[in-house]
Motif scaffolding. Structure first.
Motif, PDB file in Angstrom:
ATOM      1  N   GLN A   1       9.345 -11.266  -3.779  1.00 32.17           N
ATOM      2  CA  GLN A   1       8.874 -11.393  -2.402  1.00 32.17           C
ATOM      3  C   GLN A   1       9.535 -10.357  -1.499  1.00 32.17           C
ATOM      4  OE1 GLN A   1       6.380 -13.744  -1.260  1.00 32.17           O
ATOM      5  NE2 GLN A   1       6.490 -12.123   0.278  1.00 32.17           N
ATOM      6  N   GLU A   2      10.831 -10.132  -1.693  1.00 26.48           N
ATOM      7  CA  GLU A   2      11.534  -9.116  -0.893  1.00 26.48           C
ATOM      8  C   GLU A   2      10.977  -7.724  -1.173  1.00 26.48           C
ATOM      9  OE1 GLU A   2      15.664  -9.439  -1.683  1.00 26.48           O
ATOM     10  OE2 GLU A   2      15.876 -11.440  -0.791  1.00 26.48           O
ATOM     11  N   ARG A   3      10.641  -7.472  -2.413  1.00 25.12           N
ATOM     12  CA  ARG A   3      10.077  -6.177  -2.782  1.00 25.12           C
ATOM     13  C   ARG A   3       8.729  -5.967  -2.087  1.00 25.12           C
ATOM     14  NH1 ARG A   3      10.184  -6.457  -8.532  1.00 25.12           N
ATOM     15  NH2 ARG A   3       8.147  -7.421  -8.370  1.00 25.12           N
ATOM     16  N   MET A   4       7.898  -6.989  -2.084  1.00 25.97           N
ATOM     17  CA  MET A   4       6.596  -6.905  -1.427  1.00 25.97           C
ATOM     18  C   MET A   4       6.746  -6.710   0.072  1.00 25.97           C
ATOM     19  SD  MET A   4       4.557  -9.938  -3.476  1.00 25.97           S
ATOM     20  CE  MET A   4       3.248  -9.947  -2.260  1.00 25.97           C
ATOM     21  N   ASP A   5       7.663  -7.459   0.679  1.00 24.81           N
ATOM     22  CA  ASP A   5       7.868  -7.357   2.128  1.00 24.81           C
ATOM     23  C   ASP A   5       8.389  -5.972   2.508  1.00 24.81           C
ATOM     24  OD1 ASP A   5       7.035  -9.955   2.381  1.00 24.81           O
ATOM     25  OD2 ASP A   5       9.061 -10.794   2.537  1.00 24.81           O
ATOM     26  N   TRP A   6       9.313  -5.442   1.688  1.00 26.50           N
ATOM     27  CA  TRP A   6       9.882  -4.133   1.997  1.00 26.50           C
ATOM     28  C   TRP A   6       8.822  -3.038   1.889  1.00 26.50           C
ATOM     29  CZ3 TRP A   6      10.917   0.511  -0.575  1.00 26.50           C
ATOM     30  CH2 TRP A   6      11.852   1.352   0.045  1.00 26.50           C
ATOM     31  N   MET A   7       8.007  -3.096   0.822  1.00 22.28           N
ATOM     32  CA  MET A   7       6.945  -2.110   0.655  1.00 22.28           C
ATOM     33  C   MET A   7       5.944  -2.184   1.797  1.00 22.28           C
ATOM     34  SD  MET A   7       7.050   0.128  -1.797  1.00 22.28           S
ATOM     35  CE  MET A   7       5.351   0.614  -1.523  1.00 22.28           C
ATOM     36  N   LYS A   8       5.611  -3.391   2.219  1.00 21.08           N
ATOM     37  CA  LYS A   8       4.673  -3.557   3.327  1.00 21.08           C
ATOM     38  C   LYS A   8       5.249  -2.933   4.596  1.00 21.08           C
ATOM     39  CE  LYS A   8       2.246  -7.069   6.077  1.00 21.08           C
ATOM     40  NZ  LYS A   8       2.764  -6.594   7.361  1.00 21.08           N
ATOM     41  N   GLY A   9       6.536  -3.185   4.855  1.00 18.47           N
ATOM     42  CA  GLY A   9       7.170  -2.628   6.044  1.00 18.47           C
ATOM     43  C   GLY A   9       7.206  -1.110   6.027  1.00 18.47           C
ATOM     44  N   VAL A  10       7.519  -0.534   4.857  1.00 12.59           N
ATOM     45  CA  VAL A  10       7.564   0.929   4.746  1.00 12.59           C
ATOM     46  C   VAL A  10       6.178   1.526   4.979  1.00 12.59           C
ATOM     47  CG1 VAL A  10       7.955   2.844   3.164  1.00 12.59           C
ATOM     48  CG2 VAL A  10       9.587   0.952   3.240  1.00 12.59           C
ATOM     49  N   CYS A  11       5.159   0.943   4.341  1.00 10.20           N
ATOM     50  CA  CYS A  11       3.793   1.455   4.510  1.00 10.20           C
ATOM     51  C   CYS A  11       3.346   1.361   5.965  1.00 10.20           C
ATOM     52  CB  CYS A  11       2.825   0.691   3.613  1.00 10.20           C
ATOM     53  SG  CYS A  11       3.030   1.031   1.847  1.00 10.20           S
ATOM     54  N   ASP A  12       3.641   0.243   6.601  1.00  5.39           N
ATOM     55  CA  ASP A  12       3.248   0.069   8.004  1.00  5.39           C
ATOM     56  C   ASP A  12       3.941   1.096   8.902  1.00  5.39           C
ATOM     57  OD1 ASP A  12       1.637  -2.005   7.257  1.00  5.39           O
ATOM     58  OD2 ASP A  12       2.977  -3.597   7.960  1.00  5.39           O
ATOM     59  N   LYS A  13       5.206   1.395   8.596  1.00  6.58           N
ATOM     60  CA  LYS A  13       5.962   2.307   9.451  1.00  6.58           C
ATOM     61  C   LYS A  13       5.519   3.760   9.264  1.00  6.58           C
ATOM     62  CE  LYS A  13      10.555   2.656  11.432  1.00  6.58           C
ATOM     63  NZ  LYS A  13      11.887   2.022  11.462  1.00  6.58           N
ATOM     64  N   TRP A  14       5.103   4.116   8.058  1.00  4.37           N
ATOM     65  CA  TRP A  14       4.700   5.493   7.799  1.00  4.37           C
ATOM     66  C   TRP A  14       3.230   5.735   8.149  1.00  4.37           C
ATOM     67  CZ3 TRP A  14       7.341   9.777   5.595  1.00  4.37           C
ATOM     68  CH2 TRP A  14       8.697   9.556   5.391  1.00  4.37           C
ATOM     69  N   GLY A  15       2.383   4.770   7.866  1.00  4.16           N
ATOM     70  CA  GLY A  15       0.954   4.945   8.117  1.00  4.16           C
ATOM     71  C   GLY A  15       0.286   5.811   7.061  1.00  4.16           C
ATOM     72  N   LEU A  16      -1.032   5.687   6.932  1.00  9.10           N
ATOM     73  CA  LEU A  16      -1.764   6.394   5.898  1.00  9.10           C
ATOM     74  C   LEU A  16      -1.595   7.905   5.987  1.00  9.10           C
ATOM     75  CD1 LEU A  16      -5.181   4.505   5.593  1.00  9.10           C
ATOM     76  CD2 LEU A  16      -3.450   4.789   3.826  1.00  9.10           C
ATOM     77  N   ALA A  17      -1.583   8.429   7.207  1.00  9.77           N
ATOM     78  CA  ALA A  17      -1.577   9.884   7.378  1.00  9.77           C
ATOM     79  C   ALA A  17      -0.314  10.533   6.826  1.00  9.77           C
ATOM     80  CB  ALA A  17      -1.745  10.232   8.856  1.00  9.77           C
ATOM     81  N   LYS A  18       0.807   9.794   6.770  1.00 12.72           N
ATOM     82  CA  LYS A  18       2.079  10.393   6.358  1.00 12.72           C
ATOM     83  C   LYS A  18       2.563   9.917   4.997  1.00 12.72           C
ATOM     84  CE  LYS A  18       3.729  11.142  11.094  1.00 12.72           C
ATOM     85  NZ  LYS A  18       4.795  10.867  12.086  1.00 12.72           N
ATOM     86  N   MET A  19       1.857   8.969   4.388  1.00 15.27           N
ATOM     87  CA  MET A  19       2.338   8.436   3.116  1.00 15.27           C
ATOM     88  C   MET A  19       2.224   9.438   1.971  1.00 15.27           C
ATOM     89  SD  MET A  19       1.603   4.346   2.946  1.00 15.27           S
ATOM     90  CE  MET A  19      -0.180   4.444   2.956  1.00 15.27           C
ATOM     91  N   GLU A  20       1.491  10.535   2.166  1.00 11.65           N
ATOM     92  CA  GLU A  20       1.445  11.544   1.121  1.00 11.65           C
ATOM     93  C   GLU A  20       2.825  12.152   0.880  1.00 11.65           C
ATOM     94  OE1 GLU A  20      -0.618  15.170   1.767  1.00 11.65           O
ATOM     95  OE2 GLU A  20      -0.224  15.236   3.912  1.00 11.65           O
ATOM     96  N   ARG A  21       3.727  12.060   1.878  1.00  8.29           N
ATOM     97  CA  ARG A  21       5.075  12.602   1.709  1.00  8.29           C
ATOM     98  C   ARG A  21       5.882  11.843   0.669  1.00  8.29           C
ATOM     99  NH1 ARG A  21       7.568  13.171   7.611  1.00  8.29           N
ATOM    100  NH2 ARG A  21       9.424  13.630   6.350  1.00  8.29           N
TER     101      ARG A  21
END
Length: 331
Positions: free
Chosen positions: A228-248
């Motif tokens: 659950q912590e892994r899922m929450d952390w990944m969700k938070g990272v994705c939300d903070k970066w956004g689709l446009a910057k996740m290619e980095r």
């Protein structure tokens, strides 16, 4: 109105299908019955089937069958195709093409229904794309008897699943389904979605996949508190970066920084948090030291290399600042 959180008794027009809230699974933020959207019966369960090397029966050799064959080949299925020649040109091309011919077993004859030596029970999915309605119904009945899922082209009541309008960009696949009501409308909606996607969507999906894979190596296991912590952390990272910057995330040094400095403390690092560990200046793709490490192919954990690069980075930063100051004074 459609798409609102109206009750299930609302109507969406002449179809008689009630309007529904935007479909999504429950979240932990929902704390009471007032937060739960109403259940509106009649939807399809949209799934991504893994068909690699699975046996699929396709009956028909025209344009619709060629469209079915295209998606089946992309899913790496093995297709038994029953249809007399001549076939649609694209089907014949796939049969003749060495890159796809091994996935297709072509029987050059009409399908005989209940009397055919090829039985539907030997397949995971069955699809018909023929003009003979009576034969199509017979195939549907056979599949229902053997509990094999079937799709009969252009006859929704005889379909256990629909194809819908699909698009694929690398690892990203999107399906637009209208429940068999309006295939052309689904295709038009698909094109709208395609236009709205970021140009770098393939790289973004690839990047987040790499980050997720690296995280699972550090925090292996399925379910439980850690999962659950892994899922929450990944969700938070994705939300903070956004689709446009996740290619980095495709940059290994970026992933390592995010994981090293973020995961142990369950901290969410965004693009603005990737600061140089030497002088506090932001550098695209990671810190200045990380970039130099990559260029020089040196191990940053070495104390000698670390000290040398630290002095070099400081010198570069000082030179840049001095150059900027002299440029301003001369102007």
């Amino acid at each position: 109105m459609p798409g609102s959180s109206s009750s299930s008794s609302s109507s969406s027009g002449s179809t008689g299908i009630p309007a529904a809230a935007n479909a999504k699974p429950p979240t932990r933020e929902e704390t009471g019955s007032e937060d739960y959207p109403p259940i509106v019966q009649g939807a399809s369960l949209l799934l991504a089937l893994r068909l690699a090397n699975r046996p699929i029966l396709l009956i028909g050799g025209g344009l619709v069958a060629s469209q079915r064959l295209y998606f089946l080949l992309e899913s790496s299925a093995h297709i038994t195709l029953i249809s007399p020649a001549p076939l649609h040109p694209s089907i014949q091309h796939r049969i003749d093409d060495p890159s796809t011919s091994s996935q297709i077993t072509w029987l050059n004859r009409p399908y005989k229904g209940r009397e055919d030596e090829v039985k539907v029970k030997g397949f995971d999915l069955v699809m018909t794309a023929i003009d003979d309605n009576d034969l199509s119904k017979e195939v549907c009945d056979l599949c229902r008897e053997e509990k094999v899922m079937v799709n009969v082209a252009d006859i929704p009541p005889q379909c256990d699943f629909y194809f819908g309008a699909q698009l694929r960009k690398g690892p990203l696949q999107i399906l637009i389904s209208t429940g068999g009501m309006g295939p052309r409308a689904g295709a038009m909606i698909r094109d709208i979605v395609l236009e709205a996607l970021p140009d770098n969507i393939e790289e973004a999906v690839e990047g987040v996949g790499l980050l997720r894979s690296d995280l699972r190596k550090r925090a292996p296991g399925v379910g439980g508190q850690l999962g659950q912590e892994r899922m929450d952390w990944m969700k938070g990272v994705c939300d903070k970066w956004g689709l446009a910057k996740m290619e980095r995330f495709r940059d290994e040094s970026v992933r390592k920084t995010i994981l090293d400095q973020g995961w142990p403390q369950r901290k969410i690092l965004g693009p603005d948090d990737l600061l140089s560990r030497d002088n506090g200046n932001k550098v695209a793709g990671g810190s200045l030291r990380t970039t130099l490490d990559s260029l020089l192919n040196l191990d940053p954990r070495s104390s000698v290399v670390s000290a040398g690069l630290g002095g070099f980075v400081s010198g570069v930063a000082l030179a840049v600042a001095l150059g900027s100051y002299l440029s301003r004074t001369r102007s």
